[in-house]
Enzyme design. Structure first.
Site, PDB file in Angstrom:
ATOM      1  CB  CYS A 174       3.755  -6.124 -38.254  1.00 34.14           C
ATOM      2  SG  CYS A 174       4.479  -4.468 -38.248  1.00 34.14           S
TER       3      CYS A 174
ATOM      4  CB  CYS B 214       3.549  -3.972 -35.335  1.00 32.39           C
ATOM      5  SG  CYS B 214       3.267  -3.207 -36.932  1.00 32.39           S
ATOM      6  CG  ASP B 215       2.904  -7.298 -33.140  1.00 33.84           C
ATOM      7  OD1 ASP B 215       2.405  -6.266 -32.668  1.00 33.84           O
ATOM      8  OD2 ASP B 215       2.325  -8.003 -33.986  1.00 33.84           O
TER       9      ASP B 215
END
Length: 352
Positions: free
Chosen positions: A146, A149-150
């Protein structure tokens, strides 16, 4: 009998449970493995509104404990089938004060059957892995599925993206805003992504394309350090220094238990719009397992809240002929001269 059975105790399922329980419904959560879903393996979450930073485990545990405190029942087992419009039968009818002919739904696991009035499917979707030996070990330590997300954790660092569809292209473009260099590795020489997105990709100075190539090894002890990449045409191997690898080769939903009943698309996702309603009345779907374009924590929680709305409002069914209404429902005495339509109107007015 439960008012609602929720299949899956990830973010979507737990959010649905919280909303349904606050509406006074009796809720069962069925989970195959452990509560929390994929997010439980994420070391840090920094993109959930209102929470500056939290681990995936803490986030999932907070949802789980909130649902449990509200009265959720959680049982573990693999759901194998779902039946719709099954007659309640004498035992359930006696316990619930309904007609034996009243139709219900039944969720079957490998161990037990659970009768209920409504079902919310929240089974999520697994990221499709490359299947390399150290991939799982280094997930959360350089390997990610992701970018949104990261990605921010890799600011001013070199990373790689693996894939050739829209998600991979979008991830590479997103990461190029933060990272010093993005290497996009794809097994073909052409992309499946939209042409406009590919043109954007080619215009970025810090994105390098490595085509007709596959990742054959992820190298690193505690964290990802290098990738071994093999050219499919020549067999030549090369090492690429990276701090992170973002794998974007698709997801795998697990909706096979419901496919004979609810509509599933070619990729295996339950077909539903933003109202989270399937093609079968009383069966809803929430989170990553449904057809949608964005799959994030926030959208999973939103789906859960939406999917719980209709079943949370559904009143407990009862049979008028029995003369025994459920608690809180008033009955009216009808005159013998009342016509059927008048009877129905009068009864409906008392149920509002």
């Amino acid at each position: 009998m439960y008012d609602i059975v929720i299949v899956g105790a990830g973010t979507a399922g737990l959010s649905a449970a919280i909303y349904a329980l606050r509406a006074g419904r009796k809720v069962l959560l069925l989970e195959q493995l452990s509560y929390g879903g994929q997010i439980i393996n994420t070391p840090e979450v920094e993109n959930y509104p209102g929470i500056k930073k939290i681990s995936g485990f803490e986030f999932a545990t907070g949802l789980y404990e909130q649902a449990k405190d509200l009265g959720a029942v959680v049982e573990y087992g693999k759901v194998v089938s779902l039946e719709n419009d099954i007659p309640a039968g004498d035992e359930i009818a006696a316990a619930e004060g309904i007609s034996p002919d009243a139709v219900i739904k039944v969720v079957h696991t490998t161990k037990k059957a659970y009768p209920c009035k409504a079902v919310i499917i929240a089974t999520g979707a697994k990221n499709r892995p490359l299947g390399l030996p150290d991939e799982e070990r280094l997930t959360g330590a350089g390997v990610s599925y992701c970018a949104t997300c990261d990605g921010a954790f890799y600011r001013k660092k070199p990373v790689a993206v693996n894939g050739g569809g829209n998600t991979a292209i979008e991830d590479a473009l997103f990461l190029s805003n933060y990272c010093s260099k993005v290497t996009l590795i794809h097994r073909r020489d052409t992309f499946r992504a939209d042409a406009a997105e590919v043109e954007k990709l080619k215009s970025r100075d810090n994105i390098e394309l490595v085509l007709n190539s596959t990742i054959t090894s992820i190298i690193g002890e505690d964290r990802v350090k290098q990738l071994e990449v093999t050219d499919k045409n020549t067999g030549e191997k090369r090492l690429i220094d990276v701090d992170g690898l973002f794998i974007a080769i698709g997801q795998i939903p697990d909706n096979s238990a419901f496919s004979p009943l609810v509509e599933i698309d070619a990729a295996g996702y339950v077909v539903a719009g933003e109202d989270c309603k399937t093609n079968v009345a009383g069966i809803f779907v929430a989170g990553d397992c449904r057809t949608k374009t964005v799959r994030q924590l926030t959208t999973a929680a939103s789906d859960g809240a939406i999917a719980a709305q209709d079943p949370a409002k559904t009143e407990t069914p009862f049979t008028i002929d029995s003369g025994v209404p459920p608690a809180g429902v008033r009955m009216c005495r009808l005159s013998p001269s009342s016509t059927p339509s008048a009877r129905m109107l009068k009864l409906l007015s008392m149920l509002r």
